[in-house]
Design an enzyme around this catalytic site. Structure first.
Site, PDB file in Angstrom:
ATOM      1  N   GLU A 202      31.971 -17.713   8.862  1.00 32.33           N
ATOM      2  CA  GLU A 202      30.981 -16.751   9.111  1.00 32.33           C
ATOM      3  C   GLU A 202      29.857 -16.742   7.977  1.00 32.33           C
ATOM      4  OE1 GLU A 202      32.189 -12.742   9.117  1.00 32.33           O
ATOM      5  OE2 GLU A 202      33.551 -12.964  10.834  1.00 32.33           O
TER       6      GLU A 202
ATOM      7  N   GLU B  22      26.034  -5.898  17.611  1.00 37.24           N
ATOM      8  CA  GLU B  22      27.029  -5.326  18.312  1.00 37.24           C
ATOM      9  C   GLU B  22      27.114  -3.734  17.770  1.00 37.24           C
ATOM     10  OE1 GLU B  22      30.748  -7.958  18.264  1.00 37.24           O
ATOM     11  OE2 GLU B  22      29.728  -8.666  16.742  1.00 37.24           O
TER      12      GLU B  22
END
Length: 330
Positions: free
Chosen positions: A253, A302
């Site tokens: 990530e 999100e």
């Protein structure tokens, strides 16, 4: 002539997507409202030439959509499933259901847990679960195709500056050392989530915005021009001290939020992603031979994620699939 050039351009982009030369993938989380269907998401990856995806759980709808796509996948085991997989039979069932049943999905890594802290209740389950998953993968004769690993926070590394002084912290050492020994014995990389954003906001005096965004012009006194390389080389230094000097680190990530906190805006985020994509085509001062396999975080905002607000604003695309930034993933 124009048609030939356009056709040639398409051929180039197709070659980049499927030769494996591309170093960048994108993490796909679905903890948001009004997100596209799994099939639409896979189609979006393909249309943008993104040939690698990380998913965080055994999302069968996503795995179904990935069939035959040629997209390489990091398949995640959620932290709340780790304890159950300390049972060998359960791990074998998991591999049968989510790996063997999807033989036409290019699963490259299985990430057994994400950022499990050393003192966490799940920490003791990580290595036993990894061993059981590895045994099940080997029983299926997939050990040459799929590597079993885990994703760590880089905060497990103490003394990160200068990077050559990096070492796994006293708290982390007894947890991570047997894990990296296990990875070494199976020829697997370590997955690490690398965020210059958080390092910058936590200590802007020593980690300036330009240093975090790859826009600093001069090297610092340790010989580093950007914070990403410094963090990553700190992990490599810690691995060397743990007896695994040749281990590869996959950046599982890395991203920058577009809202919700200090320095979190569209301009900085776009600069970070563009510069990161170009930078990881090469290497770091400690590991100059690139590319650095890196997964951008993340495909979509999100909105159901908990605080801090920055967590909800890492998306490269909006829920309607429109691009937040003008980025070429190749």
């Amino acid at each position: 002539m124009t048609t030939i050039l356009l056709l040639f351009g398409i051929l180039i982009s197709t070659t980049v997507e499927f030769t494996g030369a591309q170093s960048v993938g994108v993490c796909y989380g679905a903890n948001g409202d009004n997100l596209p269907s799994r099939q639409e998401v896979v189609d979006l990856y393909k249309s943008k030439g993104i040939s690698r995806m990380r998913i965080y759980d055994q999302d069968e709808e996503a795995l179904q959509a990935l069939r035959g796509s040629n997209i390489e996948v990091i398949l995640g085991v959620p932290n709340d499933k780790l304890q159950s997989l300390t049972d060998a039979g359960a791990a074998n069932d998991w591999v049968n259901k989510y790996v063997k049943a999807y033989s036409d999905v290019k699963i490259k890594y299985i990430a057994v847990g994400n950022e499990v802290p050393p003192g966490d209740a799940a920490a003791g389950s990580v290595l036993p679960a990894m061993r059981n998953i590895q045994n099940a993968i080997s029983s299926a004769n997939l050990q040459g195709q799929i590597k079993v690993s885990l994703a760590i926070k880089t905060s497990l590394v103490a003394n990160p500056y200068p990077p050559e002084n990096g070492v796994f912290s006293d708290e982390a050492r007894s947890y991570i050392t047997p894990i990296v020994d296990f990875l070494k014995s199976n020829g697997a990389p370590l997955l690490a989530n690398v965020y210059t954003y958080f390092a910058h906001v936590d200590d802007p005096q020593h980690n300036s915005l330009n240093y975090a965004l790859f826009t600093q012009q001069e090297k610092n006194d340790a010989g580093y021009q950007n914070l990403f390389d410094a963090i990553l080389d700190g992990v490599y230094a810690a691995l060397e001290k743990a007896g695994t000097p040749d281990m590869k680190v996959v950046v599982s990530e890395s991203g920058w939020p577009s809202a919700g906190g200090d320095a979190a805006n569209v301009q900085n985020a776009e600069s970070y992603y563009k510069n990161l994509i170009q930078h990881v085509k090469g290497g770091t001062p400690k590991r100059p031979n690139g590319p650095i396999e890196t997964y951008l975080f993340a495909m979509f905002d999100e909105n159901r994620k908990p605080d801090p607000e920055t967590e909800r604003n890492f998306g490269l695309f909006r829920p309607d699939k429109s691009a937040k930034y003008q980025i070429n993933f190749n």
